[in-house]
Motif scaffolding. Structure first.
Motif, PDB file in Angstrom:
ATOM      1  N   ASP A  66       0.888  -1.327   0.066  1.00 28.39           N
ATOM      2  CA  ASP A  66      -0.165  -0.003   0.070  1.00 28.39           C
ATOM      3  C   ASP A  66       0.947   1.157  -0.102  1.00 28.39           C
ATOM      4  N   ASN A  67       0.160   2.398  -0.103  1.00 31.15           N
ATOM      5  CA  ASN A  67       0.959   3.667   0.075  1.00 31.15           C
ATOM      6  C   ASN A  67       1.738   3.924   1.111  1.00 31.15           C
ATOM      7  N   LYS A  68       1.040   3.606   2.189  1.00 29.00           N
ATOM      8  CA  LYS A  68       1.716   3.584   3.789  1.00 29.00           C
ATOM      9  C   LYS A  68       3.270   3.040   3.452  1.00 29.00           C
ATOM     10  N   GLN A  69       3.037   1.910   3.287  1.00 29.44           N
ATOM     11  CA  GLN A  69       4.331   1.230   3.265  1.00 29.44           C
ATOM     12  C   GLN A  69       5.380   1.808   2.410  1.00 29.44           C
ATOM     13  N   ALA A  70       4.948   2.078   1.051  1.00 30.90           N
ATOM     14  CA  ALA A  70       5.825   2.725   0.087  1.00 30.90           C
ATOM     15  C   ALA A  70       6.467   3.842   0.592  1.00 30.90           C
ATOM     16  N   LEU A  71       5.590   4.771   1.189  1.00 30.01           N
ATOM     17  CA  LEU A  71       6.028   6.130   1.682  1.00 30.01           C
ATOM     18  C   LEU A  71       7.043   5.932   2.742  1.00 30.01           C
ATOM     19  N   GLU A  72       6.904   4.916   3.679  1.00 27.58           N
ATOM     20  CA  GLU A  72       7.789   4.626   4.808  1.00 27.58           C
ATOM     21  C   GLU A  72       9.178   4.256   4.422  1.00 27.58           C
ATOM     22  N   LEU A  73       9.185   3.392   3.281  1.00 26.38           N
ATOM     23  CA  LEU A  73      10.325   2.893   2.723  1.00 26.38           C
ATOM     24  C   LEU A  73      11.256   4.198   2.121  1.00 26.38           C
ATOM     25  N   VAL A  74      10.526   5.101   1.352  1.00 31.54           N
ATOM     26  CA  VAL A  74      11.213   6.216   0.874  1.00 31.54           C
ATOM     27  C   VAL A  74      11.779   7.144   2.458  1.00 31.54           C
ATOM     28  N   SER A  75      10.843   7.334   3.171  1.00 31.48           N
ATOM     29  CA  SER A  75      11.128   8.138   4.189  1.00 31.48           C
ATOM     30  C   SER A  75      12.353   7.778   5.132  1.00 31.48           C
ATOM     31  N   LEU A  76      12.238   6.228   5.360  1.00 28.41           N
ATOM     32  CA  LEU A  76      13.526   5.766   5.986  1.00 28.41           C
ATOM     33  C   LEU A  76      14.853   5.455   5.210  1.00 28.41           C
ATOM     34  N   GLY A  77      14.692   5.910   4.035  1.00 29.64           N
ATOM     35  CA  GLY A  77      15.930   5.780   3.009  1.00 29.64           C
ATOM     36  C   GLY A  77      16.010   4.370   2.554  1.00 29.64           C
TER      37      GLY A  77
END
Length: 66
Positions: free
Chosen positions: A49-60
């Protein structure tokens, strides 16, 4: 299509700027199919989902989310 990166990434002019980069995509959605077929030099990380994808970006953990 929208390309989401962190603030350190700089300008992304087109999808070929993501070659040799790790990019999050939602499994089964159009960007996953399009990128895997037309941009084989982009390393895809499939998410649920979007949340998981955005977390991956924010965590680098990924460079971008498409």
């Amino acid at each position: 299509m929208v390309i989401v990166t962190n603030t350190k990434a700089g300008y992304i002019g087109d999808l070929s700027d993501l070659n040799q980069k790790t990019v999050a995509v939602i499994e089964g959605y159009t960007p996953e199919e399009f990128l895997s077929h037309d941009y084989q030099d982009i390393f895809l990380v499939k998410t649920q989902d979007n949340k998981q994808a955005l977390e991956l970006v924010s965590l680098g953990k990924t460079f971008a989310y498409v």
